[in-house]
Design a protein around this motif. Structure first.
Motif, PDB file in Angstrom:
ATOM      1  N   VAL A  67      -6.110  -3.835 -73.614  1.00  0.00           N
ATOM      2  CA  VAL A  67      -7.233  -4.613 -74.141  1.00  0.00           C
ATOM      3  C   VAL A  67      -8.423  -3.701 -74.428  1.00  0.00           C
ATOM      4  O   VAL A  67      -9.109  -3.822 -75.469  1.00  0.00           O
ATOM      5  CB  VAL A  67      -7.610  -5.727 -73.146  1.00  0.00           C
ATOM      6  CG1 VAL A  67      -8.894  -6.437 -73.602  1.00  0.00           C
ATOM      7  CG2 VAL A  67      -6.474  -6.732 -73.017  1.00  0.00           C
ATOM      8  N   ALA A  68      -8.698  -2.764 -73.517  1.00  0.00           N
ATOM      9  CA  ALA A  68      -9.819  -1.848 -73.720  1.00  0.00           C
ATOM     10  C   ALA A  68      -9.595  -0.961 -74.936  1.00  0.00           C
ATOM     11  O   ALA A  68     -10.538  -0.677 -75.707  1.00  0.00           O
ATOM     12  CB  ALA A  68     -10.020  -0.999 -72.459  1.00  0.00           C
ATOM     13  N   ALA A  71     -10.239  -3.076 -78.026  1.00  0.00           N
ATOM     14  CA  ALA A  71     -11.681  -3.299 -78.179  1.00  0.00           C
ATOM     15  C   ALA A  71     -12.388  -2.043 -78.677  1.00  0.00           C
ATOM     16  O   ALA A  71     -13.295  -2.109 -79.532  1.00  0.00           O
ATOM     17  CB  ALA A  71     -12.278  -3.769 -76.851  1.00  0.00           C
ATOM     18  N   GLU A  72     -11.992  -0.902 -78.173  1.00  0.00           N
ATOM     19  CA  GLU A  72     -12.617   0.351 -78.603  1.00  0.00           C
ATOM     20  C   GLU A  72     -12.295   0.654 -80.073  1.00  0.00           C
ATOM     21  O   GLU A  72     -13.153   1.135 -80.829  1.00  0.00           O
ATOM     22  CB  GLU A  72     -12.149   1.486 -77.701  1.00  0.00           C
ATOM     23  CG  GLU A  72     -12.881   2.794 -77.913  1.00  0.00           C
ATOM     24  CD  GLU A  72     -14.352   2.704 -77.559  1.00  0.00           C
ATOM     25  OE1 GLU A  72     -15.145   3.503 -78.106  1.00  0.00           O
ATOM     26  OE2 GLU A  72     -14.719   1.822 -76.735  1.00  0.00           O
ATOM     27  N   LEU A 127     -10.164  -4.890 -65.821  1.00  0.00           N
ATOM     28  CA  LEU A 127     -10.922  -5.082 -67.051  1.00  0.00           C
ATOM     29  C   LEU A 127     -12.348  -4.563 -66.908  1.00  0.00           C
ATOM     30  O   LEU A 127     -12.914  -3.957 -67.835  1.00  0.00           O
ATOM     31  CB  LEU A 127     -10.938  -6.567 -67.434  1.00  0.00           C
ATOM     32  CG  LEU A 127      -9.612  -7.149 -67.943  1.00  0.00           C
ATOM     33  CD1 LEU A 127      -9.707  -8.671 -68.081  1.00  0.00           C
ATOM     34  CD2 LEU A 127      -9.229  -6.528 -69.296  1.00  0.00           C
ATOM     35  N   ARG A 130     -12.230  -0.771 -67.251  1.00  0.00           N
ATOM     36  CA  ARG A 130     -11.796  -0.151 -68.503  1.00  0.00           C
ATOM     37  C   ARG A 130     -12.545  -0.668 -69.731  1.00  0.00           C
ATOM     38  O   ARG A 130     -12.808   0.085 -70.663  1.00  0.00           O
ATOM     39  CB  ARG A 130     -10.285  -0.350 -68.673  1.00  0.00           C
ATOM     40  CG  ARG A 130      -9.460   0.468 -67.683  1.00  0.00           C
ATOM     41  CD  ARG A 130      -8.017  -0.002 -67.665  1.00  0.00           C
ATOM     42  NE  ARG A 130      -7.174   0.881 -66.869  1.00  0.00           N
ATOM     43  CZ  ARG A 130      -7.104   0.888 -65.551  1.00  0.00           C
ATOM     44  NH1 ARG A 130      -7.860   0.024 -64.855  1.00  0.00           N
ATOM     45  NH2 ARG A 130      -6.323   1.720 -64.908  1.00  0.00           N
ATOM     46  N   VAL A 131     -12.831  -1.950 -69.767  1.00  0.00           N
ATOM     47  CA  VAL A 131     -13.447  -2.512 -70.972  1.00  0.00           C
ATOM     48  C   VAL A 131     -14.932  -2.168 -71.048  1.00  0.00           C
ATOM     49  O   VAL A 131     -15.462  -1.811 -72.113  1.00  0.00           O
ATOM     50  CB  VAL A 131     -13.229  -4.037 -71.016  1.00  0.00           C
ATOM     51  CG1 VAL A 131     -13.983  -4.667 -72.192  1.00  0.00           C
ATOM     52  CG2 VAL A 131     -11.746  -4.339 -71.127  1.00  0.00           C
ATOM     53  N   PHE A 135     -16.854  -9.953 -70.510  1.00  0.00           N
ATOM     54  CA  PHE A 135     -15.531 -10.558 -70.766  1.00  0.00           C
ATOM     55  C   PHE A 135     -15.347 -11.757 -69.847  1.00  0.00           C
ATOM     56  O   PHE A 135     -16.075 -11.926 -68.862  1.00  0.00           O
ATOM     57  CB  PHE A 135     -14.407  -9.540 -70.528  1.00  0.00           C
ATOM     58  CG  PHE A 135     -14.228  -9.163 -69.085  1.00  0.00           C
ATOM     59  CD1 PHE A 135     -13.355  -9.871 -68.255  1.00  0.00           C
ATOM     60  CD2 PHE A 135     -14.956  -8.111 -68.537  1.00  0.00           C
ATOM     61  CE1 PHE A 135     -13.206  -9.526 -66.933  1.00  0.00           C
ATOM     62  CE2 PHE A 135     -14.810  -7.763 -67.214  1.00  0.00           C
ATOM     63  CZ  PHE A 135     -13.934  -8.470 -66.399  1.00  0.00           C
ATOM     64  N   VAL A 150     -13.362 -10.784 -74.989  1.00  0.00           N
ATOM     65  CA  VAL A 150     -14.230  -9.617 -74.818  1.00  0.00           C
ATOM     66  C   VAL A 150     -15.377  -9.706 -75.821  1.00  0.00           C
ATOM     67  O   VAL A 150     -15.158  -9.950 -77.023  1.00  0.00           O
ATOM     68  CB  VAL A 150     -13.446  -8.301 -75.028  1.00  0.00           C
ATOM     69  CG1 VAL A 150     -14.365  -7.097 -74.820  1.00  0.00           C
ATOM     70  CG2 VAL A 150     -12.256  -8.234 -74.088  1.00  0.00           C
TER      71      VAL A 150
END
Length: 464
Positions: A67-68, A71-72, A127, A130-131, A135, A150
């Motif tokens: 997920v991260a 998102a990045e 999360l 890392r994110v 979120f 996110v």
């Protein structure tokens, strides 16, 4: 100090005895299964607390990392590349993505009434590491996926991650293996111990029946080596006892025959003597002595023989008591009988019980004018403190014989059961001894007590 310290120990010991099974089967199964269950519980706790925790954190970290990464990429790549990112994430990462432009994540922290589960905690923690953006997670909407939202600068990223990526089937397989193996081992242990205990129980039942005079024959040795040895020893003991009783009975029958032959010759000689007024009284005394000797020989043979070879069979105790009372009335006794209206059927040797009841009534008739006989069934708990009787039934069959005679002093009542202790005219001193021998062979006992009529009470009881 020592007494105070031992009090808690005694309490714990009593509590343990109340929980531990009393039977051999239950205790054997407990001894076998308790270590297995403890071992499996410890293994499950160690697995759940160690291995499963590590696996859960790693799986949650993997999903959070994907997920991260998405998102990045969305932050760095221009909007026209979002379609490519979504396709690659769906194909390579097994994630379903959607983007809601201009949206903002709504809602505050999770309510206190909805606490996080360990797996949800692991995912939220991963999360957050890392994110590094706002979120939230939704575990309720889709039972097969977890939805992660996110917050990005220009909108909200929606990620649907399959729950199977966060769960491991190892736990379920491990639990199924533990429970299945425990059930299988328990079933094998129960069946095996049942077969072993059955041999011991059969031996106990055979010994109990033999002690009650119910010869059920030799038992088949089975089970463990020790149980087979015990069964073989019991069969050998039973055969020796039967042979001893048979030899004793045959020997005494021969002695009785040998004694009766000269007694018969003596009686014949006395009958053939010429009668003279001077010798008439002496001859009558000699005839009386010969008759007394014949009666004593017959009584001694009956005492030594016991019930003989008679086998137990279902018989009505009430009917046997009524017959004995009728015989006593024909002999001149006044006998009253109180008995249940219905029959009281139980395993008995009818001839032996008739001899026992006849001896009791005959003794009472010699010393009293009135005799009362009562028959009833008494719960075992009501007579738990008395001697004798090992039957497994819930009731005793009880017969009480009361008379209004002089009775026997309490200190001399036990001696009255000894052979040749009676001083009554015309008696041999074997009546009570024979009666107790018969009753104890049935698994019961006889006690002498003070009678409400003022004389002696003979209380006879038999296991139903």
């Amino acid at each position: 100090m020592s007494a105070a310290a031992s009090a808690p120990g005694k309490t714990v010991s009593r509590a343990a005895r109340s929980v531990v099974p009393r039977g051999l089967l239950g205790r054997s199964i407990l001894i076998i299964l308790a270590p297995i269950l403890v071992l499996q519980v410890v293994a499950l706790l160690l697995f759940y607390g160690g291995h499963l925790d590590v696996i859960s954190r790693r799986l949650a970290g993997g999903v959070a990392g994907d997920v991260a990464m998405v998102a990045e990429l969305l932050r760095r790549e221009p909007p026209e590349n979002r379609g490519w990112i979504f396709r690659e994430a769906s194909w390579r990462l097994d994630l379903n993505l959607a983007f809601e432009e201009g949206a903002r994540i709504q809602g505050g922290p999770r309510p206190a009434s909805l606490p996080l589960l360990p797996l949800e905690e692991d995912l939220d923690r991963a999360l957050a590491e890392r994110v590094r953006a706002p979120f939230d997670t939704d575990w309720q909407t889709d039972p097969r996926s977890v939805i992660v939202r996110v917050q990005l600068p220009d909108g909200v990223l929606h990620v649907e991650a399959p729950r199977k990526r966060l769960f491991t089937a190892t736990l379920y397989l491990f639990v199924i293996w533990l429970v299945g193996s425990a059930l299988l081992l328990s079933a094998v242990a129960v069946l095996f111990m049942k077969n072993q205990v059955r041999a011991v129980r059969r031996l106990a039942d055979a010994a109990e029946a033999f002690g009650l005079g119910r010869d059920i024959g030799a038992i088949k040795p089975e089970g463990a080596t020790e149980a087979r040895q015990a069964a073989a020893a019991f069969n050998l003991m039973r055969e020796r006892i039967r042979r001893f009783v048979s030899q004793r009975t045959d020997m005494l029958a021969g002695i009785s025959h040998d004694l009766r032959t000269p007694l018969t010759r003596m009686r014949l000689g006395l009958d053939m003597l010429p009668r003279h007024p001077d010798t008439e009284e002496d001859v009558a005394a000699l005839v009386q002595d010969v008759e007394e000797m014949e009666r004593m020989v017959a009584a001694y043979l009956a005492f030594a023989r016991g019930e003989g070879t008679e086998q137990a069979r279902p018989a009505d105790l009430v009917e046997l008591v009524q017959d004995a009372a009728a015989n006593a009335r024909r002999a001149g006794a006044v006998v009253e009988v109180r008995a249940p209206d219905g029959p009281l059927v139980m395993p008995l040797r009818p001839d032996a019980v008739r001899r026992c009841l006849g001896n009791l009534l005959d003794n009472a008739r010699r010393h009293a004018r009135l005799i009362t006989v009562a028959v009833d069934a008494v719960p075992r708990a009501a007579m738990a403190g008395g001697p004798g009787g090992n039957g497994e039934g819930a009731y005793w069959a009880q017969v009480t014989v009361d008379d209004d005679g002089p009775g026997i002093p309490a200190a001399e009542r036990e001696d009255a059961f000894r052979p040749f202790q009676s001083g009554a005219p015309g008696g041999t001193g074997l009546g009570l001894a024979i009666a107790r021998d018969i009753v104890r062979a049935h698994g019961g006992d006889i006690m002498l007590e003070q009678s409400p009529l003022g004389g002696l009470r003979a209380r006879l009881r038999l296991p139903v």
